[in-house]
Enzyme design. Sequence first.
Site, PDB file in Angstrom:
ATOM      1  N   GLU A  49       1.009  -1.060  -0.110  1.00 18.82           N
ATOM      2  CA  GLU A  49       0.028   0.128  -0.182  1.00 18.82           C
ATOM      3  C   GLU A  49       0.813   1.060  -0.270  1.00 18.82           C
ATOM      4  O   GLU A  49       1.660   1.458   1.350  1.00 18.82           O
ATOM      5  CB  GLU A  49      -0.990  -0.239   1.077  1.00 18.82           C
ATOM      6  CG  GLU A  49      -1.804   1.220   1.445  1.00 18.82           C
ATOM      7  CD  GLU A  49      -2.786   1.347   2.803  1.00 18.82           C
ATOM      8  OE1 GLU A  49      -2.838   0.140   3.395  1.00 18.82           O
ATOM      9  OE2 GLU A  49      -2.564   2.355   3.179  1.00 18.82           O
ATOM     10  N   ARG A  64       0.920   9.900   1.306  1.00 18.29           N
ATOM     11  CA  ARG A  64       1.586  10.985   2.407  1.00 18.29           C
ATOM     12  C   ARG A  64       2.687  11.692   1.875  1.00 18.29           C
ATOM     13  O   ARG A  64       3.302  12.516   2.383  1.00 18.29           O
ATOM     14  CB  ARG A  64       1.896  10.152   3.695  1.00 18.29           C
ATOM     15  CG  ARG A  64       0.660   9.853   4.283  1.00 18.29           C
ATOM     16  CD  ARG A  64       0.965   8.970   5.563  1.00 18.29           C
ATOM     17  NE  ARG A  64      -0.134   7.935   5.734  1.00 18.29           N
ATOM     18  CZ  ARG A  64      -0.340   7.204   6.592  1.00 18.29           C
ATOM     19  NH1 ARG A  64       0.558   6.888   7.506  1.00 18.29           N
ATOM     20  NH2 ARG A  64      -1.458   6.188   6.741  1.00 18.29           N
ATOM     21  N   LYS A  70     -10.669  -1.738   5.617  1.00 21.72           N
ATOM     22  CA  LYS A  70      -9.629  -1.317   6.418  1.00 21.72           C
ATOM     23  C   LYS A  70     -10.065  -0.840   7.706  1.00 21.72           C
ATOM     24  O   LYS A  70     -11.129  -0.387   7.898  1.00 21.72           O
ATOM     25  CB  LYS A  70      -8.818  -0.268   5.868  1.00 21.72           C
ATOM     26  CG  LYS A  70      -7.781   0.372   6.795  1.00 21.72           C
ATOM     27  CD  LYS A  70      -6.640   1.160   5.841  1.00 21.72           C
ATOM     28  CE  LYS A  70      -5.756   2.127   6.683  1.00 21.72           C
ATOM     29  NZ  LYS A  70      -4.476   2.056   6.062  1.00 21.72           N
TER      30      LYS A  70
HETATM   31  C1  3PG Z   1      -1.702   3.298   8.036  1.00 22.55           C
HETATM   32  O1  3PG Z   1      -1.914   3.881   7.260  1.00 22.55           O
HETATM   33  O2  3PG Z   1      -2.364   1.997   7.568  1.00 22.55           O
HETATM   34  C2  3PG Z   1      -0.901   3.309   9.298  1.00 22.55           C
HETATM   35  O3  3PG Z   1      -0.211   4.340   9.323  1.00 22.55           O
HETATM   36  C3  3PG Z   1       0.170   2.039   9.483  1.00 22.55           C
HETATM   37  O4  3PG Z   1       0.317   2.029  10.799  1.00 22.55           O
HETATM   38  P1  3PG Z   1       1.682   1.623  11.396  1.00 22.55           P
HETATM   39  O5  3PG Z   1       2.691   2.594  10.988  1.00 22.55           O
HETATM   40  O6  3PG Z   1       1.572   1.879  12.926  1.00 22.55           O
HETATM   41  O7  3PG Z   1       2.039   0.285  10.784  1.00 22.55           O
END
Ligand code: 3PG
Length: 213
Positions: A41, A45, A129
């Site tokens: 994914e 960002r 999700k």
């Molecule tokens: C996401 O966007 O799915 C999360 O920011 C991932 O979360 P993590 O960095 O705690 O794994």
Amino acid sequence: MDINQKISEIGVVPVIKLSNPERDAAPLAKALCAGGVPVAEVTFRAAGADTAIRLMKETCPDMLVGAGTVLTREHVDKALAAGATFIVTPGFDPELVAYCQEKGIAIYPGCTTPTDYHAALKFGLKVLKFFPAEQSGGLSKIKAMSAPFPMFKVMPTGGISLKNLKEYISAPVICACGGSYMVTADLIENGKWDEITDLCKKSVEIVKEARNG
Ligand code: 3PG
């Protein structure tokens, strides 16, 4: 096999932010595939997420490369143009869900409340999700939500690591777990591709153990 099944079979989805897609997208795609995790994914960002998606697909054409942190139609259009296989949104935006369905691309919207699940039901979605997982109540909330909504499988992300992956992935309601622990900024910025491959292999091992045991 449909995309939901393919993602479920892999069991983990690296959530990626690339600051230098031209430099890092290709070696990262190779490192993930070498570790048995041909899925990603790639989040909007960072600018250039669409470039990263395109380069990863070019490097590993069979890989499932989705776009994450999709907030606008423009992001969807960019992801589609780059050849993305699926779209992930942090929350539930009915307009974006409808737009993705119109365009024929799989969408996994972030849902964490019964109200979100109701909304998702109206769109015929099967996999959601669950974000941010740990901060929203974790596995116990996911299980509680699946009582009235047994039709959904979820992909939790947020706070998942090698420490709690087994607990999450053992639950039948979980399709796959997302996380950035195997693709942290440190690992990517410093080109630690072998470590990324290793973390993927460990993750795949945990998924296998949980499902066979
Ligand atoms: C996401 O966007 O799915 C999360 O920011 C991932 O979360 P993590 O960095 O705690 O794994």
